[in-house]
Design a protein around this motif. Sequence first.
Motif, mmCIF file in Angstrom:
data_model
loop_
_atom_site.group_PDB
_atom_site.id
_atom_site.type_symbol
_atom_site.label_atom_id
_atom_site.label_comp_id
_atom_site.label_asym_id
_atom_site.label_seq_id
_atom_site.Cartn_x
_atom_site.Cartn_y
_atom_site.Cartn_z
ATOM 1 N N ASP A 4 -2.817 22.361 -47.722
ATOM 2 C CA ASP A 4 -2.110 21.120 -47.430
ATOM 3 C C ASP A 4 -2.953 19.936 -47.905
ATOM 4 O O ASP A 4 -4.182 19.969 -47.788
ATOM 5 N N GLY A 30 0.131 18.443 -54.432
ATOM 6 C CA GLY A 30 0.618 19.452 -53.491
ATOM 7 C C GLY A 30 0.651 20.825 -54.132
ATOM 8 O O GLY A 30 0.190 21.825 -53.555
ATOM 9 N N TRP A 72 -3.077 17.223 -46.441
ATOM 10 C CA TRP A 72 -3.585 16.556 -45.244
ATOM 11 C C TRP A 72 -4.776 17.314 -44.690
ATOM 12 O O TRP A 72 -4.697 18.524 -44.490
ATOM 13 N N ARG A 79 0.517 10.088 -39.440
ATOM 14 C CA ARG A 79 0.546 11.552 -39.455
ATOM 15 C C ARG A 79 0.407 12.095 -38.033
ATOM 16 O O ARG A 79 1.012 13.103 -37.679
ATOM 17 N N GLN A 107 4.924 17.123 -53.290
ATOM 18 C CA GLN A 107 5.023 18.546 -52.910
ATOM 19 C C GLN A 107 5.504 19.407 -54.059
ATOM 20 O O GLN A 107 5.095 20.562 -54.175
ATOM 21 N N ASP A 133 -5.696 24.505 -39.265
ATOM 22 C CA ASP A 133 -6.008 23.948 -40.582
ATOM 23 C C ASP A 133 -5.244 24.725 -41.647
ATOM 24 O O ASP A 133 -5.272 25.957 -41.655
ATOM 25 N N ASP A 134 -4.533 23.996 -42.501
ATOM 26 C CA ASP A 134 -3.878 24.639 -43.638
ATOM 27 C C ASP A 134 -4.632 24.199 -44.893
ATOM 28 O O ASP A 134 -4.480 23.058 -45.331
ATOM 29 N N TYR A 194 -9.060 19.575 -55.425
ATOM 30 C CA TYR A 194 -8.114 18.510 -55.083
ATOM 31 C C TYR A 194 -8.608 17.169 -55.645
ATOM 32 O O TYR A 194 -7.863 16.434 -56.299
ATOM 33 N N ARG A 230 6.938 32.778 -48.788
ATOM 34 C CA ARG A 230 7.009 31.350 -49.162
ATOM 35 C C ARG A 230 8.126 31.042 -50.147
ATOM 36 O O ARG A 230 8.219 29.935 -50.655
ATOM 37 N N ARG A 281 -1.773 24.271 -53.487
ATOM 38 C CA ARG A 281 -1.158 25.552 -53.106
ATOM 39 C C ARG A 281 -1.454 26.616 -54.149
ATOM 40 O O ARG A 281 -1.687 27.782 -53.814
#
Lengths: 274, 276
Positions: free
Chosen positions: A146, B113, A148, A113, B108, A142-143, B221, B146, B117
Amino acid sequence: MNEESIHTRIWQEEAEPDNAFAAASCHCHGYDVYGDLLVHASWIEYLFLLFRGEAPTPGQARLLEGLAVALANPGPRDAAVHAAMCGGVGGSTSASCLIAALAVGAGASGGAREVLLAMEDWLERGTDLALWQTGLAAKPVDDPADVWPAPGHPAGFDPYGVRCTGPVLQTLAYLAALDGAPSLAWLQDHRAALESAAGLPLAMSGVAAAALRDLGCTPAQGEMLFLLLRLPGAAVHALEQQDYGHKNFPFFRVELENDPGPAQKVANVAEAGA
Amino acid sequence: MNGPQLLEQQVGRLVTRMGAVFPGERAVFRGEDLHASLKDMGWLELYLFGITGRCFTPQQISVVQALWCYTSYPDARLWNNRVAALAGTARSTGTLGIAAALAVSEAQIYGRGVDLRASEFLTRTRTGVDAGADLKELVRDEIKQRRGIAGYGRPITSGDERIAPMMALVRAQGLDGGPHLRLAFEVEKILLAGRWRLHMNYAALAAALCADFGLSLREYYFASLMAFLAGMPPCYLEAAEKPEGQLFPLPCRVLSHEGVARRRWRDAPLKPEAPG
Protein backbone atom coordinates in the motif's frame (compact mmCIF):
# COMPACT_ATOMS: atom_id res chain seq x y z
CA MET A 1 -16.94 13.23 -35.09
CA ASN A 2 -17.84 11.07 -32.14
CA GLU A 3 -17.58 13.45 -29.20
CA GLU A 4 -16.66 12.00 -25.85
CA SER A 5 -18.70 12.89 -22.80
CA ILE A 6 -18.29 13.29 -19.06
CA HIS A 7 -20.84 11.25 -17.14
CA THR A 8 -22.21 12.89 -14.02
CA ARG A 9 -25.11 12.42 -11.65
CA ILE A 10 -24.25 15.64 -9.83
CA TRP A 11 -24.25 18.40 -12.41
CA GLN A 12 -26.37 19.49 -15.32
CA GLU A 13 -25.86 22.52 -17.55
CA GLU A 14 -27.66 24.28 -20.34
CA ALA A 15 -25.47 26.29 -22.68
CA GLU A 16 -26.07 29.94 -23.51
CA PRO A 17 -27.75 30.05 -26.94
CA ASP A 18 -24.74 31.69 -28.57
CA ASN A 19 -21.90 30.01 -26.65
CA ALA A 20 -21.50 26.29 -26.13
CA PHE A 21 -18.75 26.95 -23.59
CA ALA A 22 -20.77 29.11 -21.22
CA ALA A 23 -23.56 27.78 -19.03
CA ALA A 24 -26.88 29.60 -18.98
CA SER A 25 -28.05 27.48 -16.05
CA CYS A 26 -26.49 24.95 -13.71
CA HIS A 27 -28.38 22.34 -11.75
CA CYS A 28 -26.85 20.44 -8.86
CA HIS A 29 -28.62 17.19 -7.99
CA GLY A 30 -31.69 18.65 -9.64
CA TYR A 31 -31.63 22.08 -7.95
CA ASP A 32 -31.07 25.30 -9.89
CA VAL A 33 -27.82 26.56 -8.36
CA TYR A 34 -28.03 30.23 -9.31
CA GLY A 35 -31.79 30.54 -9.56
CA ASP A 36 -32.74 28.71 -6.37
CA LEU A 37 -29.88 27.50 -4.11
CA LEU A 38 -28.09 30.84 -4.13
CA VAL A 39 -31.16 32.50 -2.72
CA HIS A 40 -32.51 29.80 -0.43
CA ALA A 41 -29.68 27.49 0.68
CA SER A 42 -26.84 28.09 3.12
CA TRP A 43 -23.30 27.19 2.16
CA ILE A 44 -23.30 24.25 4.57
CA GLU A 45 -26.56 22.93 3.10
CA TYR A 46 -25.12 23.18 -0.38
CA LEU A 47 -21.98 21.35 0.80
CA PHE A 48 -24.17 18.57 2.17
CA LEU A 49 -26.14 18.44 -1.07
CA LEU A 50 -22.96 18.17 -3.13
CA PHE A 51 -21.69 15.18 -1.16
CA ARG A 52 -24.93 13.37 -0.34
CA GLY A 53 -27.11 14.28 -3.30
CA GLU A 54 -30.06 15.32 -1.13
CA ALA A 55 -30.92 18.42 0.89
CA PRO A 56 -30.01 17.98 4.54
CA THR A 57 -32.57 17.90 7.32
CA PRO A 58 -32.20 20.82 9.75
CA GLY A 59 -30.42 18.42 12.14
CA GLN A 60 -27.97 17.25 9.47
CA ALA A 61 -27.22 20.84 8.48
CA ARG A 62 -26.52 21.76 12.11
CA LEU A 63 -24.31 18.71 12.53
CA LEU A 64 -22.24 19.50 9.45
CA GLU A 65 -22.07 23.16 10.45
CA GLY A 66 -20.85 22.22 13.94
CA LEU A 67 -18.28 19.82 12.53
CA ALA A 68 -17.08 22.47 10.08
CA VAL A 69 -16.56 24.96 12.91
CA ALA A 70 -14.75 22.36 15.03
CA LEU A 71 -12.40 21.39 12.20
CA ALA A 72 -11.84 24.75 10.51
CA ASN A 73 -8.65 25.57 12.36
CA PRO A 74 -6.62 22.95 14.21
CA GLY A 75 -4.20 25.76 15.13
CA PRO A 76 -0.57 26.41 14.20
CA ARG A 77 0.82 23.44 16.17
CA ASP A 78 -1.03 21.00 13.91
CA ALA A 79 1.34 19.40 11.37
CA ALA A 80 -0.83 20.34 8.38
CA VAL A 81 -1.06 23.97 9.46
CA HIS A 82 2.67 23.93 10.25
CA ALA A 83 3.26 22.76 6.67
CA ALA A 84 1.10 25.57 5.28
CA MET A 85 3.02 28.09 7.38
CA CYS A 86 6.29 26.74 5.94
CA GLY A 87 4.91 27.81 2.57
CA GLY A 88 3.71 31.16 3.81
CA VAL A 89 6.86 32.15 5.64
CA GLY A 90 9.01 31.71 2.54
CA GLY A 91 6.62 33.56 0.28
CA SER A 92 5.52 30.42 -1.56
CA THR A 93 2.41 30.49 -3.71
CA SER A 94 -0.92 30.36 -1.91
CA ALA A 95 -1.83 27.12 -3.65
CA SER A 96 1.41 25.49 -2.51
CA CYS A 97 0.54 26.39 1.10
CA LEU A 98 -2.79 24.61 0.75
CA ILE A 99 -1.18 21.71 -1.13
CA ALA A 100 1.28 21.41 1.76
CA ALA A 101 -1.59 21.38 4.27
CA LEU A 102 -3.47 18.78 2.25
CA ALA A 103 -0.42 16.52 1.84
CA VAL A 104 0.54 16.58 5.50
CA GLY A 105 -3.05 16.58 6.71
CA ALA A 106 -3.83 13.54 4.59
CA GLY A 107 -2.04 11.04 6.79
CA ALA A 108 -2.99 8.34 9.26
CA SER A 109 -1.67 10.31 12.24
CA GLY A 110 -4.19 13.06 12.86
CA GLY A 111 -5.12 13.43 9.20
CA ALA A 112 -7.82 12.45 6.75
CA ARG A 113 -6.53 8.89 6.36
CA GLU A 114 -7.09 8.41 10.08
CA VAL A 115 -10.70 9.57 9.65
CA LEU A 116 -11.20 7.15 6.75
CA LEU A 117 -9.76 4.27 8.79
CA ALA A 118 -11.94 5.16 11.78
CA MET A 119 -15.01 5.28 9.52
CA GLU A 120 -14.11 1.85 8.17
CA ASP A 121 -13.94 0.67 11.78
CA TRP A 122 -17.46 2.05 12.30
CA LEU A 123 -18.70 0.13 9.25
CA GLU A 124 -17.19 -3.08 10.58
CA ARG A 125 -18.07 -2.66 14.26
CA GLY A 126 -21.15 -0.45 14.38
CA THR A 127 -22.21 0.03 17.98
CA ASP A 128 -21.01 -3.37 19.17
CA LEU A 129 -18.73 -2.54 22.10
CA ALA A 130 -17.18 -6.02 22.17
CA LEU A 131 -16.14 -5.70 18.50
CA TRP A 132 -14.62 -2.29 19.21
CA GLN A 133 -12.73 -3.61 22.21
CA THR A 134 -11.31 -6.53 20.23
CA GLY A 135 -10.46 -4.31 17.26
CA LEU A 136 -8.83 -1.60 19.34
CA ALA A 137 -6.66 -4.12 21.15
CA ALA A 138 -5.31 -5.47 17.83
CA LYS A 139 -2.22 -3.90 16.31
CA PRO A 140 -2.95 -1.98 13.08
CA VAL A 141 -2.16 -4.15 10.07
CA ASP A 142 0.66 -3.12 7.74
CA ASP A 143 0.14 -3.69 4.03
CA PRO A 144 3.59 -3.41 2.41
CA ALA A 145 2.01 -3.06 -1.03
CA ASP A 146 0.00 0.00 0.00
CA VAL A 147 1.22 3.53 -0.69
CA TRP A 148 0.05 4.46 2.81
CA PRO A 149 2.50 3.78 5.63
CA ALA A 150 1.22 1.55 8.42
CA PRO A 151 -0.84 3.42 11.04
CA GLY A 152 1.00 3.76 14.33
CA HIS A 153 -2.07 3.74 16.61
CA PRO A 154 -5.79 2.91 16.58
CA ALA A 155 -7.63 5.33 14.29
CA GLY A 156 -9.52 8.08 16.06
CA PHE A 157 -7.41 8.19 19.21
CA ASP A 158 -4.58 10.46 20.30
CA PRO A 159 -1.24 8.57 20.28
CA TYR A 160 0.36 10.98 22.76
CA GLY A 161 -2.67 11.98 24.80
CA VAL A 162 -3.04 11.62 28.52
CA ARG A 163 -6.73 12.45 28.77
CA CYS A 164 -9.41 13.47 26.31
CA THR A 165 -8.86 17.18 25.71
CA GLY A 166 -11.33 19.97 26.34
CA PRO A 167 -11.98 20.79 22.67
CA VAL A 168 -12.62 17.11 21.84
CA LEU A 169 -14.99 16.72 24.80
CA GLN A 170 -16.80 19.97 23.99
CA THR A 171 -17.17 19.06 20.31
CA LEU A 172 -18.41 15.57 21.13
CA ALA A 173 -20.88 16.86 23.70
CA TYR A 174 -22.29 19.48 21.36
CA LEU A 175 -22.55 17.28 18.28
CA ALA A 176 -23.85 14.23 20.16
CA ALA A 177 -26.75 16.28 21.54
CA LEU A 178 -27.98 17.19 18.06
CA ASP A 179 -30.80 15.33 16.34
CA GLY A 180 -29.79 12.49 14.08
CA ALA A 181 -26.41 11.75 15.66
CA PRO A 182 -26.72 8.17 16.96
CA SER A 183 -23.05 7.25 16.41
CA LEU A 184 -21.90 10.38 18.23
CA ALA A 185 -24.33 9.68 21.07
CA TRP A 186 -23.02 6.12 21.34
CA LEU A 187 -19.47 7.41 21.26
CA GLN A 188 -20.31 9.85 24.04
CA ASP A 189 -21.82 7.07 26.15
CA HIS A 190 -18.99 4.58 25.56
CA ARG A 191 -16.00 6.90 25.33
CA ALA A 192 -14.43 5.69 28.57
CA ALA A 193 -14.69 2.02 27.59
CA LEU A 194 -13.28 2.69 24.13
CA GLU A 195 -10.42 4.76 25.50
CA SER A 196 -9.64 2.00 27.95
CA ALA A 197 -9.54 -0.57 25.12
CA ALA A 198 -7.34 1.67 22.96
CA GLY A 199 -5.14 2.71 25.87
CA LEU A 200 -5.41 6.21 24.46
CA PRO A 201 -7.82 9.14 24.71
CA LEU A 202 -10.30 9.94 21.98
CA ALA A 203 -9.03 12.43 19.39
CA MET A 204 -10.83 14.98 17.22
CA SER A 205 -10.40 12.60 14.26
CA GLY A 206 -12.50 10.04 16.14
CA VAL A 207 -15.27 12.56 16.77
CA ALA A 208 -15.12 13.63 13.12
CA ALA A 209 -15.39 10.03 11.94
CA ALA A 210 -18.54 9.45 14.02
CA ALA A 211 -20.05 12.75 12.86
CA LEU A 212 -19.35 12.00 9.22
CA ARG A 213 -20.92 8.57 9.65
CA ASP A 214 -24.01 10.18 11.15
CA LEU A 215 -24.12 12.48 8.14
CA GLY A 216 -24.35 9.38 5.95
CA CYS A 217 -20.93 9.76 4.37
CA THR A 218 -18.92 6.86 3.05
CA PRO A 219 -15.36 6.63 4.39
CA ALA A 220 -14.09 8.09 1.09
CA GLN A 221 -16.53 11.01 1.34
CA GLY A 222 -15.54 11.52 4.97
CA GLU A 223 -11.86 11.61 4.01
CA MET A 224 -12.54 14.27 1.36
CA LEU A 225 -14.71 16.42 3.64
CA PHE A 226 -12.15 16.28 6.44
CA LEU A 227 -9.45 17.46 4.01
CA LEU A 228 -11.66 20.31 2.84
CA LEU A 229 -12.96 21.45 6.19
CA ARG A 230 -9.50 21.91 7.72
CA LEU A 231 -8.20 24.20 4.97
CA PRO A 232 -9.40 27.58 6.33
CA GLY A 233 -7.03 27.47 9.30
CA ALA A 234 -4.10 26.43 7.10
CA ALA A 235 -4.83 29.33 4.75
CA VAL A 236 -4.98 32.07 7.37
CA HIS A 237 -1.95 30.85 9.32
CA ALA A 238 0.08 30.72 6.10
CA LEU A 239 -0.92 34.28 5.31
CA GLU A 240 -0.13 35.39 8.85
CA GLN A 241 3.38 33.91 8.80
CA GLN A 242 4.03 35.58 5.47
CA ASP A 243 3.40 38.88 7.28
CA TYR A 244 5.58 37.99 10.28
CA GLY A 245 8.45 36.90 8.02
CA HIS A 246 11.03 34.14 8.33
CA LYS A 247 13.00 35.79 11.13
CA ASN A 248 10.05 35.22 13.44
CA PHE A 249 9.49 31.58 12.47
CA PRO A 250 11.21 28.65 14.27
CA PHE A 251 14.12 26.99 12.49
CA PHE A 252 15.06 24.57 15.34
CA ARG A 253 18.39 23.19 16.52
CA VAL A 254 20.03 20.29 14.65
CA GLU A 255 21.85 17.41 16.30
CA LEU A 256 23.64 15.55 13.54
CA GLU A 257 24.56 12.08 14.71
CA ASN A 258 27.03 11.28 11.94
CA ASP A 259 28.71 14.62 11.23
CA PRO A 260 31.95 14.09 9.29
CA GLY A 261 33.11 17.58 10.33
CA PRO A 262 34.42 20.30 8.06
CA ALA A 263 36.20 18.88 4.99
CA GLN A 264 39.81 19.93 4.60
CA LYS A 265 40.12 22.32 1.72
CA VAL A 266 42.18 20.91 -1.16
CA ALA A 267 44.43 23.95 -1.13
CA ASN A 268 45.18 23.47 2.54
CA VAL A 269 45.96 19.79 2.03
CA ALA A 270 48.34 20.68 -0.79
CA GLU A 271 50.00 23.32 1.35
CA ALA A 272 50.33 20.87 4.23
CA GLY A 273 52.04 18.36 1.96
CA ALA A 274 54.41 20.93 0.50
CA MET B 1 7.37 7.72 30.13
CA ASN B 2 3.98 8.98 28.90
CA GLY B 3 3.05 10.62 25.60
CA PRO B 4 3.69 14.28 26.46
CA GLN B 5 7.05 13.38 28.04
CA LEU B 6 8.06 11.58 24.84
CA LEU B 7 7.13 14.66 22.84
CA GLU B 8 8.84 17.00 25.31
CA GLN B 9 12.17 15.32 24.59
CA GLN B 10 11.93 16.31 20.95
CA VAL B 11 10.88 19.95 21.33
CA GLY B 12 12.96 22.42 19.35
CA ARG B 13 15.54 19.94 18.08
CA LEU B 14 16.11 17.76 15.06
CA VAL B 15 18.04 14.59 15.82
CA THR B 16 19.09 13.15 12.49
CA ARG B 17 21.50 10.93 10.62
CA MET B 18 20.26 12.18 7.25
CA GLY B 19 21.99 15.51 7.09
CA ALA B 20 22.04 19.23 7.76
CA VAL B 21 23.20 22.47 6.30
CA PHE B 22 25.68 24.67 8.14
CA PRO B 23 24.93 27.94 6.34
CA GLY B 24 27.95 29.64 4.89
CA GLU B 25 30.11 26.63 5.73
CA ARG B 26 29.09 23.18 4.47
CA ALA B 27 26.29 20.65 3.99
CA VAL B 28 26.18 17.06 5.19
CA PHE B 29 24.25 14.40 3.27
CA ARG B 30 23.84 11.05 5.05
CA GLY B 31 27.12 11.46 6.89
CA GLU B 32 29.08 12.70 3.86
CA ASP B 33 30.16 16.20 2.94
CA LEU B 34 28.00 17.07 -0.06
CA HIS B 35 30.58 19.44 -1.55
CA ALA B 36 33.63 17.26 -0.86
CA SER B 37 33.23 13.48 -0.74
CA LEU B 38 29.99 13.51 -2.77
CA LYS B 39 30.90 16.33 -5.14
CA ASP B 40 31.31 14.07 -8.17
CA MET B 41 28.10 12.12 -7.71
CA GLY B 42 25.55 12.33 -10.50
CA TRP B 43 22.03 13.49 -9.65
CA LEU B 44 20.42 10.05 -9.92
CA GLU B 45 23.21 8.46 -7.88
CA LEU B 46 22.70 11.07 -5.18
CA TYR B 47 18.93 10.57 -5.29
CA LEU B 48 19.31 6.82 -4.79
CA PHE B 49 21.99 7.37 -2.15
CA GLY B 50 19.55 9.60 -0.32
CA ILE B 51 16.89 6.89 -0.38
CA THR B 52 19.07 3.90 0.43
CA GLY B 53 22.35 5.15 1.86
CA ARG B 54 24.01 2.87 -0.68
CA CYS B 55 25.86 3.40 -3.95
CA PHE B 56 24.98 1.60 -7.16
CA THR B 57 27.12 0.49 -10.08
CA PRO B 58 27.22 2.64 -13.23
CA GLN B 59 25.40 -0.17 -15.05
CA GLN B 60 22.61 -0.17 -12.48
CA ILE B 61 22.38 3.62 -12.58
CA SER B 62 22.07 3.56 -16.36
CA VAL B 63 19.23 1.03 -16.12
CA VAL B 64 17.34 2.98 -13.44
CA GLN B 65 17.77 6.14 -15.49
CA ALA B 66 16.40 4.39 -18.56
CA LEU B 67 13.48 3.06 -16.51
CA TRP B 68 12.46 6.67 -15.95
CA CYS B 69 13.27 7.85 -19.48
CA TYR B 70 11.39 5.09 -21.28
CA THR B 71 8.14 5.84 -19.49
CA SER B 72 8.24 9.64 -19.68
CA TYR B 73 5.65 10.39 -22.33
CA PRO B 74 4.91 14.05 -23.14
CA ASP B 75 1.29 13.17 -23.95
CA ALA B 76 -1.09 15.62 -22.32
CA ARG B 77 -4.02 13.19 -22.60
CA LEU B 78 -2.54 10.96 -19.90
CA TRP B 79 -4.32 11.77 -16.65
CA ASN B 80 -1.28 12.81 -14.62
CA ASN B 81 0.26 14.77 -17.50
CA ARG B 82 -3.12 16.34 -18.17
CA VAL B 83 -2.98 17.90 -14.71
CA ALA B 84 0.32 19.59 -15.61
CA ALA B 85 -1.06 20.68 -18.96
CA LEU B 86 -4.30 22.02 -17.45
CA ALA B 87 -2.17 24.06 -15.03
CA GLY B 88 -0.47 25.52 -18.10
CA THR B 89 -3.65 26.36 -19.96
CA ALA B 90 -5.18 27.79 -16.76
CA ARG B 91 -2.07 29.95 -16.31
CA SER B 92 -1.07 28.42 -13.00
CA THR B 93 2.61 28.02 -12.14
CA GLY B 94 4.81 25.25 -13.52
CA THR B 95 5.77 24.03 -10.05
CA LEU B 96 2.16 23.77 -8.93
CA GLY B 97 1.18 21.92 -12.10
CA ILE B 98 4.02 19.44 -11.95
CA ALA B 99 3.82 18.86 -8.19
CA ALA B 100 0.12 18.07 -8.61
CA ALA B 101 0.82 15.83 -11.61
CA LEU B 102 3.39 13.88 -9.60
CA ALA B 103 0.95 13.54 -6.71
CA VAL B 104 -1.73 12.28 -9.09
CA SER B 105 0.76 9.67 -10.35
CA GLU B 106 0.30 7.91 -7.03
CA ALA B 107 -2.70 6.09 -8.49
CA GLN B 108 -4.14 2.65 -7.96
CA ILE B 109 -4.46 1.59 -11.61
CA TYR B 110 -1.13 3.01 -12.76
CA GLY B 111 1.93 4.65 -11.24
CA ARG B 112 3.03 4.15 -7.67
CA GLY B 113 0.12 1.96 -6.56
CA VAL B 114 0.86 -0.59 -9.27
CA ASP B 115 4.64 -0.25 -8.76
CA LEU B 116 4.35 -1.19 -5.10
CA ARG B 117 1.95 -4.07 -5.69
CA ALA B 118 4.08 -5.46 -8.52
CA SER B 119 7.22 -5.29 -6.40
CA GLU B 120 5.49 -6.83 -3.40
CA PHE B 121 4.15 -9.69 -5.56
CA LEU B 122 7.53 -10.46 -7.11
CA THR B 123 9.50 -10.36 -3.86
CA ARG B 124 6.88 -12.39 -1.99
CA THR B 125 6.61 -14.91 -4.81
CA ARG B 126 10.36 -15.27 -5.03
CA THR B 127 10.50 -16.03 -1.31
CA GLY B 128 7.78 -18.63 -1.83
CA VAL B 129 9.54 -20.27 -4.75
CA ASP B 130 12.83 -20.32 -2.85
CA ALA B 131 11.00 -22.06 -0.03
CA GLY B 132 9.88 -24.78 -2.45
CA ALA B 133 6.42 -23.59 -3.50
CA ASP B 134 5.17 -24.28 -7.04
CA LEU B 135 5.16 -21.08 -9.11
CA LYS B 136 2.05 -22.06 -11.08
CA GLU B 137 0.16 -22.56 -7.84
CA LEU B 138 1.35 -19.22 -6.49
CA VAL B 139 0.25 -17.44 -9.67
CA ARG B 140 -3.13 -19.18 -9.63
CA ASP B 141 -3.65 -18.28 -5.96
CA GLU B 142 -2.69 -14.68 -6.58
CA ILE B 143 -5.21 -14.30 -9.39
CA LYS B 144 -7.88 -16.01 -7.34
CA GLN B 145 -7.31 -13.80 -4.32
CA ARG B 146 -6.72 -10.45 -6.03
CA ARG B 147 -8.47 -10.95 -9.39
CA GLY B 148 -5.27 -10.08 -11.23
CA ILE B 149 -1.55 -9.61 -10.78
CA ALA B 150 -0.04 -6.14 -10.62
CA GLY B 151 2.45 -5.78 -13.45
CA TYR B 152 0.64 -8.11 -15.86
CA GLY B 153 -1.96 -7.11 -18.43
CA ARG B 154 -2.68 -3.60 -19.61
CA PRO B 155 -6.05 -1.86 -19.85
CA ILE B 156 -5.77 -0.47 -23.37
CA THR B 157 -3.51 -2.86 -25.26
CA SER B 158 -1.87 -6.17 -24.47
CA GLY B 159 1.62 -5.24 -25.63
CA ASP B 160 4.00 -2.89 -23.86
CA GLU B 161 6.28 -0.88 -26.14
CA ARG B 162 8.72 -0.17 -23.31
CA ILE B 163 9.79 -3.73 -22.65
CA ALA B 164 11.87 -4.52 -25.75
CA PRO B 165 14.08 -1.39 -25.60
CA MET B 166 14.44 -1.76 -21.86
CA MET B 167 15.48 -5.39 -22.12
CA ALA B 168 17.97 -4.52 -24.87
CA LEU B 169 19.62 -2.06 -22.50
CA VAL B 170 19.48 -4.46 -19.58
CA ARG B 171 21.21 -7.13 -21.67
CA ALA B 172 23.81 -4.63 -22.92
CA GLN B 173 24.60 -3.77 -19.30
CA GLY B 174 24.84 -7.46 -18.40
CA LEU B 175 22.06 -7.16 -15.85
CA ASP B 176 19.62 -9.65 -17.33
CA GLY B 177 20.45 -12.54 -15.01
CA GLY B 178 18.80 -11.41 -11.79
CA PRO B 179 16.43 -13.77 -9.98
CA HIS B 180 13.47 -11.37 -9.85
CA LEU B 181 13.77 -10.62 -13.57
CA ARG B 182 13.83 -14.34 -14.39
CA LEU B 183 10.85 -14.87 -12.14
CA ALA B 184 8.95 -12.01 -13.80
CA PHE B 185 9.33 -13.67 -17.22
CA GLU B 186 8.44 -17.10 -15.83
CA VAL B 187 5.23 -15.62 -14.43
CA GLU B 188 4.47 -14.14 -17.85
CA LYS B 189 4.97 -17.56 -19.48
CA ILE B 190 2.48 -19.09 -17.07
CA LEU B 191 -0.02 -16.29 -17.65
CA LEU B 192 0.29 -16.54 -21.44
CA ALA B 193 0.00 -20.32 -21.49
CA GLY B 194 -3.05 -20.33 -19.26
CA ARG B 195 -6.48 -18.95 -20.02
CA TRP B 196 -5.52 -15.53 -18.70
CA ARG B 197 -3.46 -14.45 -21.75
CA LEU B 198 -1.73 -11.66 -19.86
CA HIS B 199 1.52 -10.11 -21.00
CA MET B 200 4.00 -8.65 -18.57
CA ASN B 201 3.87 -4.87 -18.48
CA TYR B 202 6.47 -2.27 -17.60
CA ALA B 203 5.54 -2.17 -13.91
CA ALA B 204 6.60 -5.80 -13.39
CA LEU B 205 9.80 -5.32 -15.40
CA ALA B 206 10.81 -2.21 -13.48
CA ALA B 207 9.94 -3.77 -10.13
CA ALA B 208 11.91 -6.92 -10.95
CA LEU B 209 15.01 -5.01 -12.03
CA CYS B 210 15.00 -2.79 -8.95
CA ALA B 211 14.44 -5.79 -6.67
CA ASP B 212 17.47 -7.39 -8.32
CA PHE B 213 19.43 -4.22 -7.56
CA GLY B 214 18.61 -4.73 -3.88
CA LEU B 215 15.94 -2.05 -3.46
CA SER B 216 13.42 -2.83 -0.75
CA LEU B 217 9.75 -2.21 -1.39
CA ARG B 218 9.84 1.21 0.29
CA GLU B 219 13.11 2.13 -1.43
CA TYR B 220 11.61 1.18 -4.78
CA TYR B 221 8.58 3.36 -4.07
CA PHE B 222 10.81 6.41 -3.66
CA ALA B 223 13.12 5.42 -6.50
CA SER B 224 10.17 5.29 -8.91
CA LEU B 225 8.16 8.29 -7.80
CA MET B 226 9.58 10.58 -10.44
CA ALA B 227 9.39 8.03 -13.24
CA PHE B 228 6.97 10.14 -15.30
CA LEU B 229 8.54 13.50 -14.52
CA ALA B 230 10.38 14.19 -17.79
CA GLY B 231 7.15 13.98 -19.77
CA MET B 232 5.34 16.55 -17.65
CA PRO B 233 7.07 19.92 -18.32
CA PRO B 234 6.53 19.64 -22.09
CA CYS B 235 2.80 19.18 -21.47
CA TYR B 236 2.70 22.26 -19.24
CA LEU B 237 4.89 24.34 -21.55
CA GLU B 238 2.96 23.72 -24.74
CA ALA B 239 -0.34 24.44 -23.00
CA ALA B 240 1.14 27.62 -21.53
CA GLU B 241 2.47 28.73 -24.91
CA LYS B 242 -0.93 28.37 -26.56
CA PRO B 243 -3.66 30.94 -25.91
CA GLU B 244 -5.17 30.48 -22.46
CA GLY B 245 -7.93 27.95 -22.00
CA GLN B 246 -7.45 26.24 -25.37
CA LEU B 247 -6.37 22.88 -24.04
CA PHE B 248 -9.22 20.40 -23.79
CA PRO B 249 -12.05 22.96 -23.78
CA LEU B 250 -15.28 21.29 -22.78
CA PRO B 251 -18.59 22.56 -24.17
CA CYS B 252 -21.68 22.20 -21.99
CA ARG B 253 -22.98 19.39 -24.21
CA VAL B 254 -20.25 16.96 -23.13
CA LEU B 255 -21.85 16.74 -19.69
CA SER B 256 -23.97 13.63 -19.80
CA HIS B 257 -26.30 14.14 -16.85
CA GLU B 258 -27.44 10.91 -15.27
CA GLY B 259 -28.83 12.23 -11.98
CA VAL B 260 -32.21 13.16 -10.59
CA ALA B 261 -34.76 15.33 -12.38
CA ARG B 262 -35.05 19.03 -11.66
CA ARG B 263 -36.69 20.08 -8.38
CA ARG B 264 -37.17 23.09 -6.08
CA TRP B 265 -35.22 23.72 -2.92
CA ARG B 266 -37.30 23.95 0.24
CA ASP B 267 -36.92 27.01 2.47
CA ALA B 268 -33.45 26.88 3.91
CA PRO B 269 -33.49 26.51 7.70
CA LEU B 270 -30.14 28.18 8.33
CA LYS B 271 -30.34 31.15 6.01
CA PRO B 272 -32.89 33.94 6.38
CA GLU B 273 -35.13 34.53 3.41
CA ALA B 274 -33.69 36.98 0.93
CA PRO B 275 -35.31 40.38 1.24
CA GLY B 276 -38.01 41.29 -1.19
